[in-house]
Design a protein around this motif. Structure first.
Motif, PDB file in Angstrom:
ATOM      1  N   ALA A  21      -5.132 -11.323  11.533  1.00 55.03           N
ATOM      2  CA  ALA A  21      -3.786 -11.012  11.060  1.00 55.03           C
ATOM      3  C   ALA A  21      -3.197  -9.848  11.843  1.00 55.03           C
ATOM      4  CB  ALA A  21      -3.827 -10.678   9.568  1.00 55.03           C
ATOM      5  N   GLY A  22      -1.931  -9.979  12.192  1.00 55.46           N
ATOM      6  CA  GLY A  22      -1.227  -8.897  12.868  1.00 55.46           C
ATOM      7  C   GLY A  22      -0.607  -7.940  11.864  1.00 55.46           C
ATOM      8  N   PRO A  23       0.049  -6.890  12.329  1.00 50.71           N
ATOM      9  CA  PRO A  23       0.638  -5.893  11.432  1.00 50.71           C
ATOM     10  C   PRO A  23       1.921  -6.402  10.780  1.00 50.71           C
ATOM     11  CG  PRO A  23       1.111  -5.332  13.716  1.00 50.71           C
ATOM     12  CD  PRO A  23       0.181  -6.502  13.756  1.00 50.71           C
ATOM     13  N   ALA A  24       2.057  -6.131   9.493  1.00 48.43           N
ATOM     14  CA  ALA A  24       3.269  -6.478   8.760  1.00 48.43           C
ATOM     15  C   ALA A  24       4.195  -5.280   8.632  1.00 48.43           C
ATOM     16  CB  ALA A  24       2.903  -6.996   7.370  1.00 48.43           C
TER      17      ALA A  24
ATOM     18  N   LEU B   7     -11.016   6.870  -1.786  1.00 48.90           N
ATOM     19  CA  LEU B   7     -11.452   5.965  -2.858  1.00 48.90           C
ATOM     20  C   LEU B   7     -12.598   6.585  -3.635  1.00 48.90           C
ATOM     21  CD1 LEU B   7     -11.466   2.415  -1.210  1.00 48.90           C
ATOM     22  CD2 LEU B   7      -9.670   3.501  -2.566  1.00 48.90           C
ATOM     23  N   SER B   8     -12.435   6.667  -4.929  1.00 52.60           N
ATOM     24  CA  SER B   8     -13.481   7.192  -5.808  1.00 52.60           C
ATOM     25  C   SER B   8     -13.127   6.809  -7.235  1.00 52.60           C
ATOM     26  CB  SER B   8     -13.583   8.715  -5.675  1.00 52.60           C
ATOM     27  OG  SER B   8     -14.605   9.222  -6.499  1.00 52.60           O
ATOM     28  N   GLY B   9     -14.124   6.461  -8.017  1.00 57.10           N
ATOM     29  CA  GLY B   9     -13.869   6.121  -9.414  1.00 57.10           C
ATOM     30  C   GLY B   9     -12.961   4.916  -9.543  1.00 57.10           C
ATOM     31  N   SER B  10     -11.868   5.072 -10.328  1.00 59.06           N
ATOM     32  CA  SER B  10     -10.968   3.951 -10.595  1.00 59.06           C
ATOM     33  C   SER B  10      -9.835   3.831  -9.582  1.00 59.06           C
ATOM     34  CB  SER B  10     -10.372   4.102 -12.003  1.00 59.06           C
ATOM     35  OG  SER B  10      -9.628   5.317 -12.095  1.00 59.06           O
ATOM     36  N   THR B  11      -9.772   4.741  -8.608  1.00 60.95           N
ATOM     37  CA  THR B  11      -8.714   4.674  -7.600  1.00 60.95           C
ATOM     38  C   THR B  11      -8.852   3.395  -6.785  1.00 60.95           C
ATOM     39  OG1 THR B  11      -8.652   7.081  -7.406  1.00 60.95           O
ATOM     40  CG2 THR B  11      -7.681   5.830  -5.613  1.00 60.95           C
ATOM     41  N   ALA B  12      -7.732   2.704  -6.584  1.00 62.38           N
ATOM     42  CA  ALA B  12      -7.749   1.448  -5.837  1.00 62.38           C
ATOM     43  C   ALA B  12      -6.774   1.527  -4.675  1.00 62.38           C
ATOM     44  CB  ALA B  12      -7.385   0.275  -6.740  1.00 62.38           C
ATOM     45  N   ALA B  13      -7.060   0.742  -3.642  1.00 62.69           N
ATOM     46  CA  ALA B  13      -6.153   0.589  -2.500  1.00 62.69           C
ATOM     47  C   ALA B  13      -5.785  -0.884  -2.393  1.00 62.69           C
ATOM     48  CB  ALA B  13      -6.818   1.081  -1.223  1.00 62.69           C
ATOM     49  N   TYR B  14      -4.557  -1.143  -1.933  1.00 68.50           N
ATOM     50  CA  TYR B  14      -4.032  -2.506  -1.896  1.00 68.50           C
ATOM     51  C   TYR B  14      -3.501  -2.820  -0.505  1.00 68.50           C
ATOM     52  CZ  TYR B  14      -3.986  -1.536  -6.914  1.00 68.50           C
ATOM     53  OH  TYR B  14      -4.332  -1.179  -8.183  1.00 68.50           O
ATOM     54  N   ALA B  15      -3.741  -4.055  -0.073  1.00 67.74           N
ATOM     55  CA  ALA B  15      -3.165  -4.557   1.174  1.00 67.74           C
ATOM     56  C   ALA B  15      -2.681  -5.981   0.933  1.00 67.74           C
ATOM     57  CB  ALA B  15      -4.189  -4.528   2.307  1.00 67.74           C
ATOM     58  N   GLY B  16      -1.500  -6.287   1.461  1.00 67.85           N
ATOM     59  CA  GLY B  16      -0.939  -7.622   1.269  1.00 67.85           C
ATOM     60  C   GLY B  16      -1.107  -8.473   2.515  1.00 67.85           C
ATOM     61  N   VAL B  17      -1.570  -9.699   2.325  1.00 70.49           N
ATOM     62  CA  VAL B  17      -1.813 -10.620   3.438  1.00 70.49           C
ATOM     63  C   VAL B  17      -0.908 -11.835   3.287  1.00 70.49           C
ATOM     64  CG1 VAL B  17      -3.496 -12.058   4.638  1.00 70.49           C
ATOM     65  CG2 VAL B  17      -4.219  -9.899   3.603  1.00 70.49           C
ATOM     66  N   ASN B  18      -0.092 -12.083   4.309  1.00 68.28           N
ATOM     67  CA  ASN B  18       0.702 -13.307   4.361  1.00 68.28           C
ATOM     68  C   ASN B  18       0.030 -14.216   5.386  1.00 68.28           C
ATOM     69  OD1 ASN B  18       2.544 -15.370   4.595  1.00 68.28           O
ATOM     70  ND2 ASN B  18       4.340 -14.035   4.843  1.00 68.28           N
ATOM     71  N   PRO B  19      -0.594 -15.317   4.922  1.00 69.29           N
ATOM     72  CA  PRO B  19      -1.348 -16.156   5.865  1.00 69.29           C
ATOM     73  C   PRO B  19      -0.477 -17.017   6.770  1.00 69.29           C
ATOM     74  CG  PRO B  19      -1.439 -17.094   3.686  1.00 69.29           C
ATOM     75  CD  PRO B  19      -0.740 -15.781   3.536  1.00 69.29           C
ATOM     76  N   LYS B  20       0.779 -17.211   6.394  1.00 65.61           N
ATOM     77  CA  LYS B  20       1.652 -18.092   7.203  1.00 65.61           C
ATOM     78  C   LYS B  20       3.049 -17.487   7.287  1.00 65.61           C
ATOM     79  CE  LYS B  20       3.495 -22.813   7.319  1.00 65.61           C
ATOM     80  NZ  LYS B  20       3.366 -23.013   8.753  1.00 65.61           N
ATOM     81  N   THR B  21       3.447 -17.111   8.488  1.00 65.76           N
ATOM     82  CA  THR B  21       4.777 -16.519   8.677  1.00 65.76           C
ATOM     83  C   THR B  21       5.714 -17.438   9.437  1.00 65.76           C
ATOM     84  OG1 THR B  21       4.064 -15.445  10.735  1.00 65.76           O
ATOM     85  CG2 THR B  21       3.817 -14.202   8.683  1.00 65.76           C
TER      86      THR B  21
ATOM     87  N   VAL C  74      -0.785  -8.650   7.894  1.00 64.11           N
ATOM     88  CA  VAL C  74      -1.355  -7.854   6.814  1.00 64.11           C
ATOM     89  C   VAL C  74      -0.699  -6.480   6.810  1.00 64.11           C
ATOM     90  CG1 VAL C  74      -3.276  -7.030   8.264  1.00 64.11           C
ATOM     91  CG2 VAL C  74      -3.499  -6.993   5.766  1.00 64.11           C
ATOM     92  N   THR C  75      -0.509  -5.914   5.635  1.00 65.86           N
ATOM     93  CA  THR C  75       0.067  -4.576   5.504  1.00 65.86           C
ATOM     94  C   THR C  75      -1.013  -3.507   5.659  1.00 65.86           C
ATOM     95  OG1 THR C  75      -0.282  -4.341   3.119  1.00 65.86           O
ATOM     96  CG2 THR C  75       1.723  -5.506   3.839  1.00 65.86           C
ATOM     97  N   ASN C  76      -0.576  -2.246   5.723  1.00 66.28           N
ATOM     98  CA  ASN C  76      -1.508  -1.119   5.643  1.00 66.28           C
ATOM     99  C   ASN C  76      -2.070  -1.032   4.234  1.00 66.28           C
ATOM    100  OD1 ASN C  76      -0.807  -0.226   8.318  1.00 66.28           O
ATOM    101  ND2 ASN C  76       1.081   0.631   7.456  1.00 66.28           N
ATOM    102  N   TRP C  77      -3.042  -0.129   4.065  1.00 73.07           N
ATOM    103  CA  TRP C  77      -3.543   0.162   2.725  1.00 73.07           C
ATOM    104  C   TRP C  77      -2.521   1.032   1.982  1.00 73.07           C
ATOM    105  CZ3 TRP C  77      -7.256  -2.750   1.133  1.00 73.07           C
ATOM    106  CH2 TRP C  77      -8.261  -3.179   1.988  1.00 73.07           C
ATOM    107  N   HIS C  78      -2.344   0.730   0.696  1.00 71.66           N
ATOM    108  CA  HIS C  78      -1.418   1.498  -0.148  1.00 71.66           C
ATOM    109  C   HIS C  78      -2.081   1.768  -1.496  1.00 71.66           C
ATOM    110  CE1 HIS C  78       2.101   0.933   2.511  1.00 71.66           C
ATOM    111  NE2 HIS C  78       1.614  -0.292   2.712  1.00 71.66           N
ATOM    112  N   THR C  79      -1.661   2.844  -2.139  1.00 71.38           N
ATOM    113  CA  THR C  79      -2.184   3.141  -3.478  1.00 71.38           C
ATOM    114  C   THR C  79      -1.349   2.483  -4.565  1.00 71.38           C
ATOM    115  OG1 THR C  79      -0.920   5.212  -3.472  1.00 71.38           O
ATOM    116  CG2 THR C  79      -3.223   5.327  -2.763  1.00 71.38           C
TER     117      THR C  79
END
Length: 230
Positions: free
Chosen positions: A151-154, A164-178, A216-221
């Protein structure tokens, strides 16, 4: 033997015996005196030995003091050097502590399908129990299929490092078809790693998807920031 001669012989024997007895006593006394003298001599030499031993102890004490002084000096020097030299040099004489970067095997992964922006896959990353690590300010590595389509950069720029520690989460969005065409590969999983150097990427099930020029996007909180708009 006549009586007079016998009497004279007995007297002589008695005199000789007495003389021998006196000589033996004198010899015994002399030996006793010699032993006593030797004992006294030995006793009088003991303080010399003790004094010599004391001198040795004094020398050891001096050596110990010197060793202690040297050890203290070395310990102080090392402590100061280590304290000033730890971390990464950021310039201007300042140093920052080195933190542990996340690897794919440090993370508990999950995915879910989202309908926004024409549909995409949201990748969720949380540190495993007892682990604290940092996601780099870079795109996650997302690949598809046996040919390793990546995947390239979105987004136009990279994000920020995320702890990242405990309940902290990171999110990235993937678009498989553009693309707007009907082409593409039909797949049911994606491969995710922390950067190109991650030696333990993970395969995540995503259901059946069509892959064609994915991004794919960067990591986000915040998951709302991880929408891969075209």
């Amino acid at each position: 033997m006549s009586g007079n001669r016998r009497k004279a012989f007995l007297v002589s024997a008695a005199l000789i015996g007495g003389a021998m007895l006196m000589t033996a006593c004198q010899n015994a006394d002399a030996a006793t005196g010699a032993d006593a003298g030797a004992s006294q001599g030995s006793s009088s030499s003991s303080p010399v030995a003790t004094s010599t031993g004391g001198g040795g102890q004094g020398s050891d004490a001096t050596n110990n003091d010197t060793s202690t002084s040297t050890g203290t000096g070395n310990g102080t020097g090392k402590g100061s050097e280590d304290g000033a030299g730890s971390g990464v040099d950021t310039g201007g004489g300042k140093r920052e502590p080195v933190e542990q970067g996340c690897g794919a095997n440090d993370i508990s992964w999950s995915t879910r399908s989202e309908s926004q922006a024409g549909g995409y896959i949201l990748v969720v990353a949380k540190a495993k129990a007892g682990i604290t690590c940092y996601l780099p300010a870079a795109l996650p590595t997302v690949a598809f299929g046996s040919d390793g389509t990546q995947a390239g950069p979105a987004e136009q720029s990279v994000g920020e490092q995320i702890k990242l520690s405990g309940s902290t989460a990171a999110y990235a969005g993937v678009n498989p078809k553009t693309t707007d065409t009907d082409g593409g590969k039909e797949l049911d999983s994606i491969i995710v790693g922390i950067g190109d150097d991650d030696f333990d990427p993970v395969s995540l099930p995503v259901g059946t998807i069509t892959v064609d020029e994915p991004v794919v996007t960067n990591w986000h909180t915040d998951p709302a920031d991880a929408v891969p708009f075209n």
